[in-house]
Design an enzyme around this catalytic site. Sequence first.
Site, PDB file in Angstrom:
ATOM      1  N   HIS A 241       0.840  -1.201   0.000  1.00  0.00           N
ATOM      2  CA  HIS A 241       0.000   0.000   0.000  1.00  0.00           C
ATOM      3  C   HIS A 241       0.872   1.247   0.000  1.00  0.00           C
ATOM      4  O   HIS A 241       2.065   1.214   0.314  1.00  0.00           O
ATOM      5  CB  HIS A 241      -0.944   0.023   1.208  1.00  0.00           C
ATOM      6  CG  HIS A 241      -0.235   0.069   2.529  1.00  0.00           C
ATOM      7  ND1 HIS A 241       0.386   1.185   3.024  1.00  0.00           N
ATOM      8  CD2 HIS A 241      -0.041  -0.906   3.474  1.00  0.00           C
ATOM      9  CE1 HIS A 241       0.930   0.931   4.203  1.00  0.00           C
ATOM     10  NE2 HIS A 241       0.686  -0.337   4.499  1.00  0.00           N
ATOM     11  N   ASP A 368      -5.289 -19.369  11.088  1.00  0.00           N
ATOM     12  CA  ASP A 368      -4.257 -20.104  11.820  1.00  0.00           C
ATOM     13  C   ASP A 368      -4.369 -19.835  13.325  1.00  0.00           C
ATOM     14  O   ASP A 368      -4.254 -18.676  13.764  1.00  0.00           O
ATOM     15  CB  ASP A 368      -2.878 -19.686  11.317  1.00  0.00           C
ATOM     16  CG  ASP A 368      -1.792 -20.645  11.764  1.00  0.00           C
ATOM     17  OD1 ASP A 368      -1.439 -20.623  12.952  1.00  0.00           O
ATOM     18  OD2 ASP A 368      -1.305 -21.404  10.910  1.00  0.00           O
ATOM     19  N   SER A 383       1.755  -5.571   6.851  1.00  0.00           N
ATOM     20  CA  SER A 383       1.528  -5.159   5.468  1.00  0.00           C
ATOM     21  C   SER A 383       2.694  -5.590   4.579  1.00  0.00           C
ATOM     22  O   SER A 383       3.856  -5.307   4.892  1.00  0.00           O
ATOM     23  CB  SER A 383       1.373  -3.638   5.372  1.00  0.00           C
ATOM     24  OG  SER A 383       0.244  -3.203   6.079  1.00  0.00           O
TER      25      SER A 383
END
Length: 442
Positions: A241, A368, A383
């Site tokens: 991003h 998970d 990220s």
Amino acid sequence: MGHKKNETLGIILCIFVVAIVSSSSFRTAFSFPDAISVAAGELFAIDTGFPVVSVYSPRASSVERHPIGNLPTKVVFDAEEPGSFPVEFRLFGLIPIRRVSLVVEEPVMVMPGGHSIGVILRSHGLVVTGLAPVESIDGRQAWPAKNAGIEAGDVIISVSDQKVKSREQLSVLVDAAGRSGSWLSVLVEKPDGSMVSKVLMPVQHKDGGFRIGLVVRDSLAGVGTLTFYEENSRLYAALGHLISEGDSRRPLIMKEGHIVRSTIAGVQPSKKGQPGEFLGMFVEDHDEIGNIIKNGPCGISGILNTSLVNPFYSEAIPLGLPNQVVKGPAEILTTVSDRRIERFSIEIESVFSGAGVSSKGFTVRITDPKLLSLTGGIVQGMSGSPVIQNGRLIGAITHVLVNDPTRGYGTFALWMAQEAYIVPDSGYTSYKAAVKILEEQE
């Protein structure tokens, strides 16, 4: 009588047109990009479902026809060899409404990341990170910078013809102008690269000094995750991003930047309404592993200056295409402790077909148990964590859903590779073309 008949026919015709445009087969025809990228060796099908819109291609390996009208509604391509093949959509098998190209090329091979990195960006001036009121000596609030048109994301280049390189220097210039009763001429660079001059008068703060209501920084630093890199060129992509200033959502105007190795010392878990974060440690000018060439919608990119090791992937794997991303299980690679990369299971919940380039191409859910217990879901610093599905690196984690941190967004790896010059925007090709583009940029 005739007028009413024409009016009725017009209404029927409008309903007919709306029904066509609203049909799933019509929407399917316009859901594809102008050039559909497919990796060699992959079977690829286009299915309009109903003969309102039929599909044609001379290079299709098989064709399925609908019982109504015997029109072709599904074509399958056995993409064995590279090439570009035309595909045409026709309304009722007669009227061409759209043409696209199926582009078949050899897959680009990339090395998966998952490494924790420190990201340092520096501007060629002072980056405006925010605006603040100046509480004057008479108790009123003044906004000199805001009223002059300075915004978060701008870069202060000079003040009264003097280049500024630090917050301290800016403070001295502002205070001196205020005490002498002089106007300040501030040269500002906007995010689009344009230069504008702003004139403003410093306001005396209640503490006695003069201010103009700016919050500035000369650099930005944070923790993220490396997504992948191409071995031969060492071109890499990370974060997934844009790095922006404050709430402006505008790209930081960058003079130079680099990435360094980061160590995760702890985790602040995410909670509903409160995103968590990796507590990363790094030294800005120590253990540098690459530069930063670009800060774009799908993350940062540059060139590595050293080799990196991934404990799960000793060899490169194919870069996945958006059309290869499907709902279902996948895995991510990320670092939750020290510098140790681990793999965790996730579920891809939805894929946004036909979406434009952005940091949001699909949604994921962390499944998970170990990762959920450690982080509560997605946290800041995650990220860029690569997403791998069916042996392909298909994307990266980009955002967390604040109200449900077990879920978040991902961006497609192809988009990141295009921004990193590993894959040119026009197609899916080898790194040699990417290096040529990079050389032209320099």
